[in-house]
Design a protein around this motif. Structure first.
Motif, short mmCIF file in Angstrom:
data_model
loop_
_atom_site.label_atom_id
_atom_site.label_comp_id
_atom_site.label_asym_id
_atom_site.label_seq_id
_atom_site.Cartn_x
_atom_site.Cartn_y
_atom_site.Cartn_z
N LEU A 59 0.82 -1.20 0.00
CA LEU A 59 0.00 0.00 0.00
C LEU A 59 0.87 1.26 0.00
CD1 LEU A 59 -2.95 0.84 -0.04
CD2 LEU A 59 -2.93 0.88 2.46
N THR A 60 1.98 1.23 0.70
CA THR A 60 2.90 2.37 0.70
C THR A 60 3.44 2.63 -0.69
OG1 THR A 60 3.55 2.02 3.01
CG2 THR A 60 5.08 3.23 1.62
N LEU A 61 3.88 1.59 -1.36
CA LEU A 61 4.41 1.74 -2.72
C LEU A 61 3.34 2.23 -3.69
CD1 LEU A 61 6.68 -1.42 -2.96
CD2 LEU A 61 7.42 0.95 -2.86
N ARG A 62 2.09 1.80 -3.46
CA ARG A 62 1.00 2.19 -4.36
C ARG A 62 0.56 3.62 -4.13
NH1 ARG A 62 -1.54 3.47 -7.84
NH2 ARG A 62 -3.46 2.70 -8.76
N ALA A 63 0.23 3.95 -2.87
CA ALA A 63 -0.37 5.25 -2.58
C ALA A 63 0.65 6.37 -2.43
CB ALA A 63 -1.22 5.15 -1.31
N VAL A 64 1.80 6.08 -1.84
CA VAL A 64 2.80 7.12 -1.59
C VAL A 64 3.89 7.10 -2.65
CG1 VAL A 64 4.30 8.15 0.15
CG2 VAL A 64 2.32 6.84 0.87
N GLY A 65 4.31 5.90 -3.04
CA GLY A 65 5.37 5.79 -4.03
C GLY A 65 4.91 6.01 -5.45
N GLY A 66 3.60 5.83 -5.70
CA GLY A 66 3.09 6.06 -7.03
C GLY A 66 3.34 4.93 -8.01
N LEU A 67 3.82 3.76 -7.52
CA LEU A 67 4.03 2.63 -8.42
C LEU A 67 2.68 2.02 -8.78
CD1 LEU A 67 6.89 2.98 -7.09
CD2 LEU A 67 7.15 0.51 -7.34
N THR A 68 2.58 1.50 -9.97
CA THR A 68 1.36 0.82 -10.37
C THR A 68 1.32 -0.55 -9.71
OG1 THR A 68 2.34 -0.26 -12.30
CG2 THR A 68 1.47 1.97 -12.61
N THR A 69 0.12 -1.12 -9.69
CA THR A 69 -0.03 -2.46 -9.12
C THR A 69 0.84 -3.46 -9.87
OG1 THR A 69 -2.29 -1.92 -8.48
CG2 THR A 69 -1.70 -4.25 -8.53
N ALA A 70 0.92 -3.31 -11.19
CA ALA A 70 1.74 -4.21 -12.00
C ALA A 70 3.22 -4.09 -11.64
CB ALA A 70 1.53 -3.91 -13.48
N GLU A 71 3.69 -2.86 -11.41
CA GLU A 71 5.09 -2.66 -11.05
C GLU A 71 5.41 -3.30 -9.69
OE1 GLU A 71 6.20 1.59 -13.21
OE2 GLU A 71 5.08 1.59 -11.32
N ILE A 72 4.51 -3.15 -8.74
CA ILE A 72 4.73 -3.74 -7.41
C ILE A 72 4.71 -5.26 -7.51
CG2 ILE A 72 3.88 -3.86 -5.04
CD1 ILE A 72 2.50 -1.14 -5.57
N ALA A 73 3.79 -5.78 -8.29
CA ALA A 73 3.69 -7.23 -8.47
C ALA A 73 4.98 -7.79 -9.07
CB ALA A 73 2.49 -7.58 -9.34
N ARG A 74 5.52 -7.10 -10.08
CA ARG A 74 6.77 -7.55 -10.70
C ARG A 74 7.92 -7.50 -9.70
NH1 ARG A 74 4.93 -4.61 -15.26
NH2 ARG A 74 6.25 -2.84 -14.71
N ALA A 75 7.94 -6.46 -8.87
CA ALA A 75 9.04 -6.31 -7.91
C ALA A 75 9.06 -7.46 -6.91
CB ALA A 75 8.92 -4.98 -7.18
N PHE A 76 7.86 -7.94 -6.52
CA PHE A 76 7.78 -9.00 -5.52
C PHE A 76 7.46 -10.37 -6.13
CE2 PHE A 76 7.38 -5.15 -3.06
CZ PHE A 76 8.18 -5.41 -1.97
N LEU A 77 7.55 -10.44 -7.47
CA LEU A 77 7.43 -11.70 -8.19
C LEU A 77 6.13 -12.44 -7.88
CD1 LEU A 77 11.11 -12.98 -7.82
CD2 LEU A 77 10.13 -11.61 -9.65
#
Length: 425
Positions: A120-138
């Motif tokens: 949630l931090t990466l999404r709401a504060v970091g501005g990363l898309t859900t797809a980008e976060i998903a790729r980062a955490f495989l």
């Protein structure tokens, strides 16, 4: 100073705009959707029409209008629609307050799991898309989307309260009920506790970026950069907090070594074999200054001590010049204020440099009964290294092999297998 590129400006403004909308309307998910639409509109219009004089005000106004339209389309209650419409504000009336830190506190709500807090931090504060976060955490995008959605619902179910639930608020959920006129930071011990959670989440994001827990790459620079950027935001708002300053220093001093940690083919290079001329000296100098500032306060915390350890490594021109006695002393203090098996493990490494590998192995043996370390690749690899130093090649080979099987990082796996291979030949 030249103006930042539009993409960087939007990334910087996104959490501020989201915080402003949430402060007014108290609807996290709907506000986030409205902000995303406003950011998209800006990304399309600003390159052609120019950046407005008050870009944050522009985004707040557009996002507010999107939110009003959304509420109307969903047939929201008349009272909420009237209140929201009345709150629509012209750009010049946008407050100067930056709610990024408050938004971070919300995303790190204690009712959430660490994984959900991070996402949630990466999404709401970091501005990363859900797809980008998903790729980062495989993980699949659908899995990450569900995790973020559950986090939002859990915050909503908890009343999104920043204060104690003592029933004194207007809705019986506490004096700092998350919503219009109640969006702010907690006070006193509650604030300190929440801040520790925020720093821990940023620390987790950085660690995953610096040493990926799985996958073919040793590090994910995008996550590490994002953690540093977010920590800079917190430090800008809390410059006098020693632990915030210490965490930023720790990240900078650690990240400064990134380019020297792998070969051209992506193989891991251990700290004592790294080419220190490839370390980022500008980043190290900034980190060292921050360490001095963080240690000037009346109390010491774990991030300050870890930063001091990183600074000791950074100050050594060569591996042979490392002040291991100072590092060992710092780990002793760290072990007293924040006991952790990883602290013991790292102290064993320092002790081995001072008194020899046998002393390090004796200290490692105290971890054998710790269930958290059972089969952990870090314990296995450190023991293998120390066994190799004592001349026990058979024992070292076995532990390197077990460590390689225990890690999910392909880069670490290759390194450990190569160490075992050299002992086999």
């Amino acid at each position: 100073m030249t103006a930042p590129p539009i993409e960087d400006l939007l990334r910087e403004l996104a959490p501020q705009v989201l915080g402003t909308l949430i402060r007014r309307h108290g609807r996290f998910e709907e506000c986030e959707d409205a902000v995303q639409e406003a950011l998209l509109a800006a990304a399309v219009q600003w390159p052609a029409e120019g950046v407005p004089d008050n870009p944050r005000g522009w985004l707040v106004t557009v996002a507010s209008r999107r939110l009003i339209d959304q509420i109307r389309s969903e047939h929201a209650r008349r009272e909420r629609e009237t209140a929201t419409a009345a709150a629509e504000t012209a750009p010049e009336d946008v407050p100067d307050t930056d709610d990024t830190l408050v938004l971070l506190f919300l995303c790190c709500h204690p009712t959430l799991t660490p994984a959900s807090q991070t996402a949630l931090t990466l999404r709401a504060v970091g501005g990363l898309t859900t797809a980008e976060i998903a790729r980062a955490f495989l993980v699949p995008e659908a899995t990450m989307a569900a995790r973020i959605s559950r986090a939002k619902q859990r915050i909503k179910a908890a009343g999104s309260s920043f204060g104690p639930s003592d029933g004194s608020g207007p809705n019986g959920s506490g004096p700092d009920d998350f919503g219009p006129d109640g969006f702010g930071l907690p006070e006193g011990p509650e604030r300190e506790e929440r801040l520790r959670v925020v720093l821990h989440v940023l620390y987790l994001i950085f660690n995953e970026g610096y040493t990926a827990s799985s996958g073919s790459e040793l590090h994910r620079a995008d996550l590490a950069h994002e953690a540093i950027r977010l920590t800079r935001m917190v430090h800008a708002q809390l410059p006098g907090d020693g632990e915030v300053t210490g965490l930023l220093a720790l990240m900078l001093l650690t990240h400064a070594r990134r380019t020297a940690r792998t070969t051209a083919t992506g193989d891991l290079v251990p700290l004592d074999e790294q080419d220190r001329t490839r370390w980022d000296r500008e980043m190290i100098d900034e980190g060292l200054e921050l360490v001095k500032a963080s240690l000037a306060g009346p109390a010491l915390g774990p991030y300050q001590l870890q930063a001091a350890i990183a600074a000791t490594h950074a100050a050594a021109a060569t591996a042979a010049e490392t002040d291991w006695r100072q590092i060992h002393a710092l780990y002793l203090i760290l072990g007293r204020i924040a006991p952790n098996p990883m602290v013991t493990l790292n102290r064993a490494i320092a002790l081995a440099e001072i008194e020899g590998p046998a002393a390090g192995l004796d200290l490692l043996s105290t971890l054998d009964g710790d269930e958290r370390m059972a089969g952990h690749h870090r314990l296995l690899s450190v023991r293998a290294h120390l066994l190799e130093k004592t001349g026990d090649t058979a024992g070292a080979y076995e532990h390197y092999r077990r460590a390689a099987k225990a890690t999910a990082s392909i880069a670490e796996q290759r390194y450990l297998e190569s160490r075992a291979g050299r002992l086999r030949t």
